[in-house]
Motif scaffolding. Sequence first.
Motif, PDB file in Angstrom:
ATOM      1  N   ARG A 101       0.829  -1.280  -0.044  1.00 45.15           N
ATOM      2  CA  ARG A 101       0.025   0.096   0.062  1.00 45.15           C
ATOM      3  C   ARG A 101       0.795   1.271   0.033  1.00 45.15           C
ATOM      4  O   ARG A 101       0.469   2.124  -0.646  1.00 45.15           O
ATOM      5  CB  ARG A 101      -0.954   0.143   1.188  1.00 45.15           C
ATOM      6  CG  ARG A 101      -2.036  -0.997   1.135  1.00 45.15           C
ATOM      7  CD  ARG A 101      -3.135  -0.948   2.237  1.00 45.15           C
ATOM      8  NE  ARG A 101      -2.637  -1.162   3.602  1.00 45.15           N
ATOM      9  CZ  ARG A 101      -2.376  -2.260   4.086  1.00 45.15           C
ATOM     10  NH1 ARG A 101      -2.813  -3.302   3.588  1.00 45.15           N
ATOM     11  NH2 ARG A 101      -1.972  -2.277   5.327  1.00 45.15           N
ATOM     12  N   LEU A 237      -3.722  -4.706  -1.104  1.00 40.34           N
ATOM     13  CA  LEU A 237      -3.993  -3.137  -1.215  1.00 40.34           C
ATOM     14  C   LEU A 237      -5.052  -2.778   0.031  1.00 40.34           C
ATOM     15  O   LEU A 237      -5.390  -1.535   0.168  1.00 40.34           O
ATOM     16  CB  LEU A 237      -4.678  -2.704  -2.455  1.00 40.34           C
ATOM     17  CG  LEU A 237      -3.803  -2.956  -3.706  1.00 40.34           C
ATOM     18  CD1 LEU A 237      -4.498  -2.159  -4.969  1.00 40.34           C
ATOM     19  CD2 LEU A 237      -2.569  -1.856  -3.209  1.00 40.34           C
ATOM     20  N   ALA A 282      -7.441   2.732  -1.324  1.00 38.55           N
ATOM     21  CA  ALA A 282      -6.011   2.273  -0.984  1.00 38.55           C
ATOM     22  C   ALA A 282      -5.083   3.258  -0.455  1.00 38.55           C
ATOM     23  O   ALA A 282      -4.076   3.106  -0.159  1.00 38.55           O
ATOM     24  CB  ALA A 282      -5.299   1.580  -2.097  1.00 38.55           C
TER      25      ALA A 282
END
Length: 617
Positions: A101, A237, A282
């Motif tokens: 991420r 994510l 995300a």
Amino acid sequence: MSRRRVSLADLNRSTATGNAEGLPGPALPGALGGFDTVGVSQHAHPTVADISECLFFSPGDGRIWLQDQRMILLHSEALGSLRRELIDSIGLDKARGLLTRAGYVGGARDARMVRQQWPDADPPAAAIAGTRLHALEGVVQVEVVHVRYDAETGDYEGEFIWHNSSEDDEHIAAYGVGGSPACWMQVGYATGYVSTLFGRMVVFREVECRSSGSAHCRVIGKSAERWDDPGQDLFYLNAQDFVGTPPAAARAPSRKGTLGASPGSVALAGAPAADGATMVGASSAFNAACHMLQRVAPTAATVLFTGESGVGKEMFASMLHRISPRQAHPLVALNCAAIPETLVESELFGVERGAYTGAGASRPGRFERAHGGTLFLDEIATLSLVAQGKLLRALQEGEIERVGGTRTITVDVRVVAATNVDLRQAVREGTFREDLYYRLNVFPIHLPPLRDRRDDIPLLMGHFLAHYQRKHRRQGPGFSQAAVKAMFNYPFPGNIRELQNLIERSVILVNDGEPIAPHHLFSSGEQPGTGVMSLQLGADSIATLHMPSAGGSAPATQAAAAAMPGVAPLHQAEAQLLRQALHSAAGNVASAARLLDISRATLAYRLRKFGIPAGRS
């Protein structure tokens, strides 16, 4: 094999000698030609020299900038140490998700910078800029094997070889060669960069890695729907299990082996997953809110959601109930702004038969109906001071009395409130009770506006596009590049709700098989960014394309220009203005850029575009 090190000064000087690529590595003409739709020269902008001109050092105040994004120089071993501690403390999967991420956010930010700095760059050149940025930032050297991008359908497929991966160096130093790929941040970066650039979900997967014994790292990127099982990649994510993956992964098996649902995909309470109500995001701001939601969910604490209208407060409240121990009990919602003042008390606490004219039967209020579960009070700032006092007593005592009743009813309810008003300011102004504010503000969660989580725009665009194509039984390739650019430049005053409405409208307006264009999105008076056309309906129901400008409406501006003799074409006027600025600044490019109120990199790009020789820098 040793490689020559190149300073930024050498890189800038190399532009004058025609060697704009100044960095080691294979030549790119063949790689750039791998795009089917557009052939791009190896000197197509933005080149490495262009990108390097966006990098600024400010030693006096301890800052480094990549255009408007602050950067840092970080020891690779320090990042490797952080990586080891993450893996050892929270486990491999969670550490991988966190680093993926972080990489995604970095890639999305770089893509936004490229779009803003070089708005006229061809999609292939802008995509290749991501590989150049990856190299310039010291992460990895990227060799392009082949790339195919279809601008009409939005379909993307590419294969890359990564050399000198910094992540591999640190992972191997800590754990040796293992059995799985380890370039997690780099995969996240590639996914974030290309998805943000093209406005649709493009998933990258590392199929070979030095950390798993291969000679080099090999990465394949494809549009999400082209993968058979993108859920296993998109899973990382998601900051929490309750965050859903984009709809392309809906048919993939989850990590738990459940067919027909993406990993961690959870819809709103009482609604099927197909209704488009899955939480998707995300960005760091979205992930921070999700972490706070997960933290408070197992408790009985009162939660206060704050944020602008349309940011998803009701969805977060519903998800809080779904992941709490109260999920088997009712979730009852009340929009306080929709209830007349005279009915608020009866709606909250119920009414006994005969309490007032028309009360022919006793009925429970929202507190009773939510017993054992959650009561969601939306737009709570609209309650009157009298209603606030009665609500405060119910929260303090855990007891209510129906209107017209004489007995006390004990209720076990978790109260969740939401507001788009600054309650602290409302307390100071005397419109909201201070004691009720402190009773509600036990665990506040602020939901950021969409303009502060633009990294989520490609995910949300893909999510709502797939949802409304299914709902309205429409088919199409997705968004054109002009539409993607318009969405990233649009301020979204209505936040996610407005984005959702724009996409539903465009799905209805566009013909099957055609990409969505800006005039499909902005057809109801919205003001998109400069240079984006919108469709406006006149009184005679005839639609005309409208191009906004800084000086007024497009028709008025064009009419004024036509009435002025001797008006030069725009490109000639721009070239003349650049020459005048350089002359006024005695050839100093940086000073000329300040006179024009643009960045030095933008001015340098414009000078090259018009073939104007630059002076001193």
